[in-house]
Motif scaffolding. Structure first.
Motif, mmCIF file in Angstrom:
data_model
loop_
_atom_site.group_PDB
_atom_site.id
_atom_site.type_symbol
_atom_site.label_atom_id
_atom_site.label_comp_id
_atom_site.label_asym_id
_atom_site.label_seq_id
_atom_site.Cartn_x
_atom_site.Cartn_y
_atom_site.Cartn_z
ATOM 1 N N TRP A 70 -6.954 -80.964 -30.621
ATOM 2 C CA TRP A 70 -7.616 -79.795 -30.045
ATOM 3 C C TRP A 70 -8.181 -78.877 -31.120
ATOM 4 C CZ3 TRP A 70 -4.764 -75.809 -26.409
ATOM 5 C CH2 TRP A 70 -5.721 -75.078 -25.693
ATOM 6 N N MET A 92 -6.755 -83.904 -24.506
ATOM 7 C CA MET A 92 -7.905 -84.248 -25.335
ATOM 8 C C MET A 92 -8.330 -85.700 -25.123
ATOM 9 S SD MET A 92 -9.231 -81.800 -27.133
ATOM 10 C CE MET A 92 -10.147 -82.720 -28.372
ATOM 11 N N TRP A 97 -11.069 -79.090 -21.656
ATOM 12 C CA TRP A 97 -11.155 -79.812 -22.925
ATOM 13 C C TRP A 97 -12.417 -80.673 -22.997
ATOM 14 C CZ3 TRP A 97 -6.946 -78.407 -20.249
ATOM 15 C CH2 TRP A 97 -5.990 -77.656 -20.939
#
Length: 509
Positions: free
Chosen positions: A99, A352, A54
């Motif tokens: 995301w 995230m 991420w």
């Protein structure tokens, strides 16, 4: 004639420039901002290397890089695996929290003989290009409120083109559910621009999960509710890349859908009931799924795309469907259902934000049976759980259940994400699985038919990986009929790439 005139008038009014300006697309609303801190994410990444999945990229293009092959690529396996996903998630001390928000980067893993080459490039949408120049995020995002946003004229001003890819007649497209398809050069991955399939359809959403029919044509939908209206726009694109038809399907309720399913004769759209809270905030921040209400399911004959037969089914939070088939007066459709609706609303939100307490949101595979004779809908469990992103061989007969291939959880794994790839023959209760290891994060594996074969299931799986222990990303090829034997070949880059969502294999012709 009156119905056709009304349809044209509706489209003209909905899609005119003035109307598009006024509608302020629902999915792209965003006001006062709260967002993640890049420094907090960086600290989390140092402590938990799997969070590299991420991490934001910092370069607009990567490669081309020739990658050493471990093992042996199978004879006849040639072409390019294209992958897309959110990749640019940080600017000027501001990090997206959701995301789905990052700008899309398309990867091309090219296989030729015993040689594998990787390249990647950001999709140069108007949003990305303007924000690169400004050095900060300028436009609303789907799941994070962004400060001081600039007004948008239509969906494509804020389209990140970050979810999937498709090829039609040799043309490559980057897709996102709320805007136009963006065409890319299939070799260099440079952006050619948004595609308007017909002049009056500019900026109508062309969703991220088109389905290819047996005749080579492509079906897709666009949620008009994301433009402030109601209903679904049903696309039918010919194998030659030209528009066959574009029709509006009226819907009795507003519902969220990310993808859909098809049989030989029908399209199946599943509307998830939701409430949209008034006030400030991005779409997914204000959206609340409503488990106390029923799903509304539209069964649409392919030869009459403006008409639907509606079913009511028990609530389910669904992003992705497997196959669907017709048998004994029923349509049977497989879908991955997420039990936690909050995690479904914002999957991997902790990741995230750089926190190790993330949950992958993996779901269970269920079958929805739709009775074409009695009008009833019922869910049936399959016993398969801990998966997502199911794919199958579309050559499977239209009255049979397909074997599904999906990332899965198995044994010990470092990250709250998939670490294995599995195949499921649900009707025969057969399962094969390959565990890549506890530190490897496993993405969607695409089915590739063996050239010259027409037998369903005869082919390979090709999918991407992130090895967090060794700080590398790579790709693997497996025999689809012997998944448990592990990869026939693998290739690894000397660095990690952000995890993406969906891919498509374009075989060399």
């Amino acid at each position: 004639m009156g119905t056709e005139l009304n349809r044209r008038r509706f489209l003209r009014n909905l899609l005119s420039g003035a109307t598009t300006l006024a509608l302020a697309p629902l999915l792209l609303h965003g006001q006062d901002a709260l967002a993640g801190d890049p420094a907090v994410f960086a600290r989390g990444l140092r402590a938990n290397p799997w969070l590299a999945g991420w991490k934001s990229v910092e370069a607009e293009a990567l490669g081309p890089t020739v990658v050493e092959v471990e093992g042996q690529l199978p004879a006849g396996f040639a072409g390019t695996l294209y992958r897309n996903g959110p990749a640019w998630t940080e600017r000027a001390g501001f990090r997206y929290e959701h995301w789905f928000d990052g700008d899309g980067m398309v990867h091309g893993w090219h296989f030729e003989g015993d040689r594998v080459t990787h390249r990647a490039r950001m999709v140069a949408t108007p949003k990305f290009s303007r924000e690169q120049k400004a050095g900060r995020f300028l436009y609303p995002a789907a799941g994070t409120t962004v400060p001081d946003t600039q007004p948008i004229r239509n969906n494509d001003d804020a389209n990140p083109a970050n979810t999937s890819v498709a090829t039609i007649n040799g043309r490559l497209f980057a897709l996102c559910e709320a805007g136009s398809a963006f065409e890319l050069d299939p070799d260099q991955l440079t952006t050619l621009g948004p595609v308007t399939w017909r002049p009056d359809l500019a900026s109508v959403p062309f969703s991220a999960h088109p389905l290819v029919d047996r005749d080579g044509s492509t079906w897709n939908f666009g949620a008009i509710s994301l433009m402030g209206g109601s209903g679904l726009f049903v696309w039918h694109i010919g194998a030659d890349g030209t528009l066959i038809s574009g029709d509006v399907l009226d819907t009795p309720v507003r519902g969220y859908l990310h993808s859909f399913a098809q049989t030989d004769h029908y399209l199946v759209f599943t509307l998830i009931p939701f409430d949209y809270r008034e006030g400030h905030g991005a779409f997914f921040e204000r959206l609340r799924l409503q488990p106390d209400q029923s799903l509304r399911v539209a069964v649409v004959a392919k030869d009459a795309p403006t008409k639907a037969r509606w079913f009511e089914a028990e609530f389910a939070a669904i992003y992705h469907f497997g196959d669907a088939f017709e048998r004994n007066g029923q349509i049977v459709m497989r879908a991955v259902q997420h039990a936690d609706v909050e995690q479904a609303r914002s999957p991997m939100q902790s990741a995230m934000n750089g926190r190790p307490d993330a949950h992958g949101g993996q779901g269970r595979l269920r079958e929805l049976h739709l009775g074409l004779r009695d009008g009833k809908a019922r869910w049936q469990d399959t016993g398969v759980a801990g998966i997502e992103f199911p794919l199958f061989d579309p050559r499977t007969r239209g009255d049979r259940a397909a074997r599904l291939y999906a990332p899965a959880n198995h044994g010990l794994h470092t990250a709250p994400y998939f670490n294995a790839i599995a195949s499921f023959d649900v009707e025969r209760d057969r399962r094969q699985l390959h565990d890549y290891g506890e530190s490897v994060l496993v993405e969607e594996h695409v089915f590739v038919p063996r050239p010259g074969s027409t037998r369903a299931g005869d082919g390979w799986l090709v999918g991407t990986l992130l090895d967090s222990a060794r700080g590398r990303s790579g790709i693997a090829v497996l025999d689809a009929e012997h998944v448990d034997a592990g990869p026939l070949a693998q290739a690894w880059l000397p660095h990690t790439l952000p995890l993406g969502f969906h891919g498509h294999f374009a075989a060399r012709t």
